[in-house]
Structure formats: C-alpha cells, structure tokens
Design a protein around this motif. Structure first.
Motif, PDB file in Angstrom:
ATOM      1  N   SER A 171       0.828  -1.207   0.000  1.00 54.08           N
ATOM      2  CA  SER A 171       0.000   0.000   0.000  1.00 54.08           C
ATOM      3  C   SER A 171       0.865   1.261   0.000  1.00 54.08           C
ATOM      4  CB  SER A 171      -0.959   0.010   1.189  1.00 54.08           C
ATOM      5  OG  SER A 171      -0.248  -0.057   2.404  1.00 54.08           O
ATOM      6  N   ARG A 205       2.237   1.567  -3.546  1.00 55.31           N
ATOM      7  CA  ARG A 205       1.137   1.982  -4.425  1.00 55.31           C
ATOM      8  C   ARG A 205       0.848   3.477  -4.307  1.00 55.31           C
ATOM      9  NH1 ARG A 205      -4.505  -1.407  -5.211  1.00 55.31           N
ATOM     10  NH2 ARG A 205      -5.014  -0.372  -7.157  1.00 55.31           N
ATOM     11  N   ASP A 259       0.956   1.206  -8.857  1.00 53.08           N
ATOM     12  CA  ASP A 259      -0.491   1.356  -8.693  1.00 53.08           C
ATOM     13  C   ASP A 259      -1.240   0.758  -9.888  1.00 53.08           C
ATOM     14  OD1 ASP A 259      -2.859   2.390  -7.310  1.00 53.08           O
ATOM     15  OD2 ASP A 259      -2.939   3.838  -8.963  1.00 53.08           O
ATOM     16  N   CYS A 309      -1.097  -3.050  -9.561  1.00 55.20           N
ATOM     17  CA  CYS A 309      -2.040  -3.520  -8.537  1.00 55.20           C
ATOM     18  C   CYS A 309      -3.476  -3.458  -9.040  1.00 55.20           C
ATOM     19  CB  CYS A 309      -1.904  -2.692  -7.260  1.00 55.20           C
ATOM     20  SG  CYS A 309      -0.370  -2.945  -6.379  1.00 55.20           S
TER      21      CYS A 309
END
Length: 167
Positions: free
Chosen positions: A142, A145, A152, A155
């Motif tokens: 996270s 990202r 990002d 993902c």
C-alpha cells in the motif's frame, strides 16, 4: 513472485532492455507458456521499462495486446516498473528509512534510475535478484502503491487474491 506468492511458477527472465522489442518479449512469453504446458488462471508478467521511449502504461497496454493475439483466452496481468523494479522498492519510504537508517530519505519518483539510487541509499551494497525480491517483499504494497504510479497500475490490473498486495 516465488517469495511473495508461494504457489506460483516463475519463468526465469526473458529478454528485456531498451533494444528488445515488445513483440520479441511477447513471443518469448508465448514460447515459455507452451513449454510449460499448464493452463493458469492468471499469468503475471513483470518487466522494467528501462529507458524505452514509451511510458510504462503504454508498454503494458501494447504488451497486453500482443499477448492477447499470441495467446488467446489467457489472462495476463502486466506490471511495468518505471524505470526498474528497484523503483518499487524505493517507493516504500518508511521501509527504506528503517532499513537504511536514513530519516531524510525521500522517494525521487518513478522514472528515476532506481538501481543507482538503491545503491546510493545502501552505501554501495550490491543486491542479488533474490535479495531484491526479499527487500521488495519486506515493503508494504500500500505504501508503494501510494508513491509509484507504475506499481499502482500493476495492482489495479491484478484481479486475483494476493496477500502481499492487500498489505
């Protein structure tokens, strides 16, 4: 992948670099999948943008199109790090500060030579591919990202459960 997703089959590196066409990369992936002879629910392809003129997002789209033509009916998730996978490692600022004891560290962003920057941050430490994989696994997806547009996008394309991406 082997470390972060234990039930994966990892095909060793295919040709990559600024002089290798996306068509050649797609052909090598197709050849490797035929050689393995197993059908997978999702096939994850990770490569570095390197210094290609195309942006990472465009490389992912073009490679996705080429693979769809060569391997109809297969599902691919394409991740293109901008510029190198080391950029994804560096994007977890908190992890880099803790790992290398540098509270002033700031991620320079995608598109900056990650391999060189990781070497500078580590005081010249050399990382094997396995060591880089371990370092990436130790990062929080996270956080990466939030700092890396290329990660990002990767993902967002990964439409399967992967514990590491949920972290």
């Amino acid at each position: 992948m082997e470390i972060a997703h234990p039930n994966s089959l990892v095909l060793k590196p295919f040709p990559n670099g600024i002089t290798v066409s996306l068509g050649k990369i797609a052909e090598k992936i197709e050849f490797s999948l035929k050689a393995v002879g197993v059908d997978f629910d999702a096939i994850v392809v990770l490569l570095d943008r390197e210094r290609r003129a195309l942006p990472a997002a465009d490389i992912a789209v073009e490679l996705q199109q080429r693979l769809a033509e060569l391997c109809p009916g297969r599902s691919f998730v394409i991740g293109v790090s901008d510029i190198q996978v080391e950029n994804w490692i560096l994007a977890d600022v908190d992890r880099m500060r803790a790992r290398f004891g540098n509270e002033a560290y700031i991620y320079a962003g995608d598109g900056v030579g990650g391999k060189r920057r990781l070497g500078e941050l580590s005081g010249g430490e050399s990382f094997s591919p396995r060591a880089k994989a371990e370092l990436l696994k130790s990062c929080k997806a996270s956080s990466i990202r939030a700092s890396s547009a290329s990660f990002d996008r990767f993902c967002g394309a990964a439409n399967f459960e992967w514990f590491w991406l949920a972290a």
